[in-house]
Design a protein around this motif. Structure first.
Motif, PDB file in Angstrom:
ATOM      1  N   ARG A 153      95.974  65.971 -19.980  1.00 54.52           N
ATOM      2  CA  ARG A 153      95.890  64.504 -20.027  1.00 54.52           C
ATOM      3  C   ARG A 153      95.386  63.930 -18.708  1.00 54.52           C
ATOM      4  O   ARG A 153      94.624  62.961 -18.704  1.00 54.52           O
ATOM      5  CB  ARG A 153      97.263  63.905 -20.363  1.00 54.52           C
ATOM      6  CG  ARG A 153      97.933  64.473 -21.622  1.00 54.52           C
ATOM      7  CD  ARG A 153      97.196  64.091 -22.873  1.00 54.52           C
ATOM      8  NE  ARG A 153      97.750  64.687 -24.079  1.00 54.52           N
ATOM      9  CZ  ARG A 153      98.341  64.001 -25.046  1.00 54.52           C
ATOM     10  NH1 ARG A 153      98.463  62.691 -24.957  1.00 54.52           N
ATOM     11  NH2 ARG A 153      98.803  64.627 -26.115  1.00 54.52           N
ATOM     12  N   ASP A 154      95.796  64.518 -17.591  1.00 55.60           N
ATOM     13  CA  ASP A 154      95.304  64.045 -16.289  1.00 55.60           C
ATOM     14  C   ASP A 154      93.797  64.269 -16.159  1.00 55.60           C
ATOM     15  O   ASP A 154      93.081  63.444 -15.580  1.00 55.60           O
ATOM     16  CB  ASP A 154      96.023  64.769 -15.151  1.00 55.60           C
ATOM     17  CG  ASP A 154      97.460  64.288 -14.973  1.00 55.60           C
ATOM     18  OD1 ASP A 154      97.772  63.190 -15.470  1.00 55.60           O
ATOM     19  OD2 ASP A 154      98.252  65.012 -14.353  1.00 55.60           O
ATOM     20  N   ALA A 155      93.323  65.393 -16.695  1.00 64.66           N
ATOM     21  CA  ALA A 155      91.892  65.658 -16.646  1.00 64.66           C
ATOM     22  C   ALA A 155      91.124  64.630 -17.476  1.00 64.66           C
ATOM     23  O   ALA A 155      90.022  64.227 -17.127  1.00 64.66           O
ATOM     24  CB  ALA A 155      91.590  67.063 -17.163  1.00 64.66           C
ATOM     25  N   ALA A 156      91.733  64.202 -18.572  1.00 65.23           N
ATOM     26  CA  ALA A 156      91.065  63.250 -19.458  1.00 65.23           C
ATOM     27  C   ALA A 156      91.069  61.837 -18.882  1.00 65.23           C
ATOM     28  O   ALA A 156      90.076  61.112 -18.967  1.00 65.23           O
ATOM     29  CB  ALA A 156      91.738  63.259 -20.829  1.00 65.23           C
ATOM     30  N   THR A 157      92.174  61.446 -18.303  1.00 67.41           N
ATOM     31  CA  THR A 157      92.333  60.051 -17.876  1.00 67.41           C
ATOM     32  C   THR A 157      92.254  59.857 -16.370  1.00 67.41           C
ATOM     33  O   THR A 157      92.172  58.728 -15.899  1.00 67.41           O
ATOM     34  CB  THR A 157      93.685  59.506 -18.369  1.00 67.41           C
ATOM     35  OG1 THR A 157      94.754  60.283 -17.800  1.00 67.41           O
ATOM     36  CG2 THR A 157      93.788  59.580 -19.889  1.00 67.41           C
ATOM     37  N   GLY A 158      92.280  60.959 -15.598  1.00 70.94           N
ATOM     38  CA  GLY A 158      92.239  60.849 -14.148  1.00 70.94           C
ATOM     39  C   GLY A 158      93.639  60.759 -13.560  1.00 70.94           C
ATOM     40  O   GLY A 158      94.618  60.509 -14.258  1.00 70.94           O
ATOM     41  N   GLY A 159      93.730  60.997 -12.271  1.00 74.20           N
ATOM     42  CA  GLY A 159      95.028  60.943 -11.609  1.00 74.20           C
ATOM     43  C   GLY A 159      94.899  61.370 -10.164  1.00 74.20           C
ATOM     44  O   GLY A 159      93.796  61.414  -9.603  1.00 74.20           O
ATOM     45  N   GLU A 160      96.033  61.690  -9.565  1.00 79.04           N
ATOM     46  CA  GLU A 160      96.058  62.158  -8.180  1.00 79.04           C
ATOM     47  C   GLU A 160      96.797  63.485  -8.119  1.00 79.04           C
ATOM     48  O   GLU A 160      97.663  63.773  -8.929  1.00 79.04           O
ATOM     49  CB  GLU A 160      96.742  61.138  -7.262  1.00 79.04           C
ATOM     50  CG  GLU A 160      95.927  59.874  -7.016  1.00 79.04           C
ATOM     51  CD  GLU A 160      96.563  58.971  -5.981  1.00 79.04           C
ATOM     52  OE1 GLU A 160      95.828  58.192  -5.363  1.00 79.04           O
ATOM     53  OE2 GLU A 160      97.798  59.048  -5.803  1.00 79.04           O
ATOM     54  N   ARG A 161      96.432  64.280  -7.138  1.00 80.42           N
ATOM     55  CA  ARG A 161      97.080  65.572  -6.961  1.00 80.42           C
ATOM     56  C   ARG A 161      97.229  65.849  -5.477  1.00 80.42           C
ATOM     57  O   ARG A 161      96.308  65.606  -4.688  1.00 80.42           O
ATOM     58  CB  ARG A 161      96.250  66.662  -7.631  1.00 80.42           C
ATOM     59  CG  ARG A 161      96.790  68.063  -7.494  1.00 80.42           C
ATOM     60  CD  ARG A 161      98.014  68.302  -8.370  1.00 80.42           C
ATOM     61  NE  ARG A 161      97.629  68.552  -9.742  1.00 80.42           N
ATOM     62  CZ  ARG A 161      97.778  67.674 -10.718  1.00 80.42           C
ATOM     63  NH1 ARG A 161      98.267  66.483 -10.465  1.00 80.42           N
ATOM     64  NH2 ARG A 161      97.458  67.966 -11.955  1.00 80.42           N
ATOM     65  N   LEU A 162      98.396  66.346  -5.095  1.00 75.42           N
ATOM     66  CA  LEU A 162      98.633  66.763  -3.717  1.00 75.42           C
ATOM     67  C   LEU A 162      98.285  68.240  -3.619  1.00 75.42           C
ATOM     68  O   LEU A 162      98.872  69.072  -4.320  1.00 75.42           O
ATOM     69  CB  LEU A 162     100.095  66.533  -3.328  1.00 75.42           C
ATOM     70  CG  LEU A 162     100.465  66.871  -1.868  1.00 75.42           C
ATOM     71  CD1 LEU A 162      99.752  65.919  -0.917  1.00 75.42           C
ATOM     72  CD2 LEU A 162     101.976  66.812  -1.668  1.00 75.42           C
ATOM     73  N   VAL A 163      97.302  68.568  -2.791  1.00 68.65           N
ATOM     74  CA  VAL A 163      96.879  69.961  -2.663  1.00 68.65           C
ATOM     75  C   VAL A 163      97.193  70.462  -1.261  1.00 68.65           C
ATOM     76  O   VAL A 163      97.152  69.711  -0.285  1.00 68.65           O
ATOM     77  CB  VAL A 163      95.371  70.116  -2.962  1.00 68.65           C
ATOM     78  CG1 VAL A 163      95.055  69.709  -4.390  1.00 68.65           C
ATOM     79  CG2 VAL A 163      94.518  69.318  -1.987  1.00 68.65           C
ATOM     80  N   ALA A 164      97.537  71.730  -1.179  1.00 68.13           N
ATOM     81  CA  ALA A 164      97.819  72.376   0.099  1.00 68.13           C
ATOM     82  C   ALA A 164      96.812  73.498   0.309  1.00 68.13           C
ATOM     83  O   ALA A 164      96.471  74.222  -0.639  1.00 68.13           O
ATOM     84  CB  ALA A 164      99.245  72.925   0.115  1.00 68.13           C
ATOM     85  N   PHE A 165      96.316  73.630   1.513  1.00 68.54           N
ATOM     86  CA  PHE A 165      95.323  74.651   1.818  1.00 68.54           C
ATOM     87  C   PHE A 165      95.393  74.989   3.294  1.00 68.54           C
ATOM     88  O   PHE A 165      96.007  74.272   4.087  1.00 68.54           O
ATOM     89  CB  PHE A 165      93.910  74.171   1.440  1.00 68.54           C
ATOM     90  CG  PHE A 165      93.473  72.915   2.151  1.00 68.54           C
ATOM     91  CD1 PHE A 165      92.608  72.983   3.229  1.00 68.54           C
ATOM     92  CD2 PHE A 165      93.930  71.664   1.753  1.00 68.54           C
ATOM     93  CE1 PHE A 165      92.200  71.833   3.896  1.00 68.54           C
ATOM     94  CE2 PHE A 165      93.532  70.511   2.403  1.00 68.54           C
ATOM     95  CZ  PHE A 165      92.667  70.593   3.482  1.00 68.54           C
ATOM     96  N   ARG A 166      94.758  76.092   3.656  1.00 66.55           N
ATOM     97  CA  ARG A 166      94.735  76.512   5.054  1.00 66.55           C
ATOM     98  C   ARG A 166      93.358  76.201   5.638  1.00 66.55           C
ATOM     99  O   ARG A 166      92.327  76.546   5.067  1.00 66.55           O
ATOM    100  CB  ARG A 166      95.056  77.997   5.199  1.00 66.55           C
ATOM    101  CG  ARG A 166      96.465  78.344   4.747  1.00 66.55           C
ATOM    102  CD  ARG A 166      96.879  79.724   5.232  1.00 66.55           C
ATOM    103  NE  ARG A 166      97.077  79.765   6.672  1.00 66.55           N
ATOM    104  CZ  ARG A 166      98.184  79.349   7.294  1.00 66.55           C
ATOM    105  NH1 ARG A 166      99.201  78.852   6.604  1.00 66.55           N
ATOM    106  NH2 ARG A 166      98.275  79.446   8.605  1.00 66.55           N
TER     107      ARG A 166
END
Length: 298
Positions: free
Chosen positions: A140-153
């Motif tokens: 559903r997020d892919a369809a309607t959009g949203g926010e995501r907290l991502v962690a990376f190095r």
């Protein structure tokens, strides 16, 4: 040498080991080295060819993509500067006891590439390397959009970043976050961070691009007489009319009830696939009715 076969250029099989590829390259590099073939343009082209081949096949990630996509598709995704990014041209020839690596690279390939060509080559500013990260996104997020907290190095340090997931992303979509790659060198700009999107499955819908598909099962009597059904959408449920005599497998289209295209407001459609339920067992009353239908020619 775009479109040429890198394995053929080095004279090795496609399942050659890393050591076999290195040995083949060294042998050819000595043979076609410009210092030993001064004024020979054919040897110079061959030397460029084997270096490009080795830059790809000596890098496990680039080699995997080359094997997966094939030469044509690989060159649509990789420019020459991408191919030579992180390739230590100077160090390679130093290990072989041959000098002039930086000068040769500059003469044959036009110097250090703007996005960080040969590692350790070139004294000017160079852009940092790009980073990539796989991000799992709900259907559903892919369809309607949203926010995501991502962690990376990044540069050896853990970082967190809140990113916007645009509506319409699908498996394989790639989001670029400018300047969040590795630090540039000698005052050069940072590289970029690329988010490779992986979309989860949904228990109700399946998806093909912007179109959605859902299945609804009706009774035999409803298939014969027609019926009104409530079906889910990504927003509010909608009611559809199933016409009398509908055949199993028929799809009813709800225009504009799919997913909007990435970067556009145009939406795909929702298709309701109709299945007809056949009971596995009948009671005596139901059996008599079916028998009557059979005698009536149904």
């Amino acid at each position: 040498m775009a479109q040429k076969d890198y394995y053929e250029a080095l004279g090795v099989a496609k399942d050659a080991s890393a050591d076999d590829i290195k040995k083949a390259f060294r042998k050819l590099a000595v043979k076609y080295h410009p210092d030993r073939n001064q004024g020979d343009t054919a040897a110079e082209e061959k030397f460029k060819e084997i270096n490009e081949a080795y830059a790809v096949l000596s890098d496990p990630d680039k080699r995997k993509k080359y094997d997966t996509f094939g030469s044509s598709d690989f060159h649509q995704q990789y420019s020459q500067e991408d191919i030579f990014r992180n390739f230590d041209f100077s160090g390679t020839f130093k290990d072989m006891g041959m000098g002039g690596g930086e000068d040769i690279f500059s003469r044959l390939f036009g110097g250090a590439f703007g996005r960080g060509g040969g590692r350790g080559f070139g004294k000017g500013p160079r852009q940092g390397g790009d980073l990539s990260l796989t991000v799992d996104v709900g259907f559903r997020d892919a369809a309607t959009g949203g926010e995501r907290l991502v962690a990376f190095r990044r540069n050896g340090q853990r970082e967190e970043l809140k990113v916007k997931i645009p509506a319409g992303v699908d498996n394989g979509s790639r989001i670029r976050i400018a300047g969040k790659g590795s630090d540039g060198e000698n005052g050069g700009p940072n590289g970029d961070l690329y988010l490779d999107i992986r979309v989860a499955n949904d228990p109700v819908f399946t998806r093909d691009g912007g179109d959605l598909f859902v299945e609804r099962t009706i009774r035999f009597s409803e298939a014969c007489l027609g019926v009104s059904l409530e079906v889910p959408t990504l927003e509010e449920p909608k009611r559809i009319k199933v016409p009398a005599g509908i055949q199993p497998g028929t799809k009813i289209r709800l225009k504009g009830c799919g997913i909007k295209s990435l970067g556009s407001n145009a939406k795909g459609d929702l298709y309701v696939k109709i299945s007809v339920h056949v009971p596995e067992g009948l009671n005596s009353s139901q059996k008599k009715l079916v028998e009557e239908l059979a005698r009536a020619g149904l």
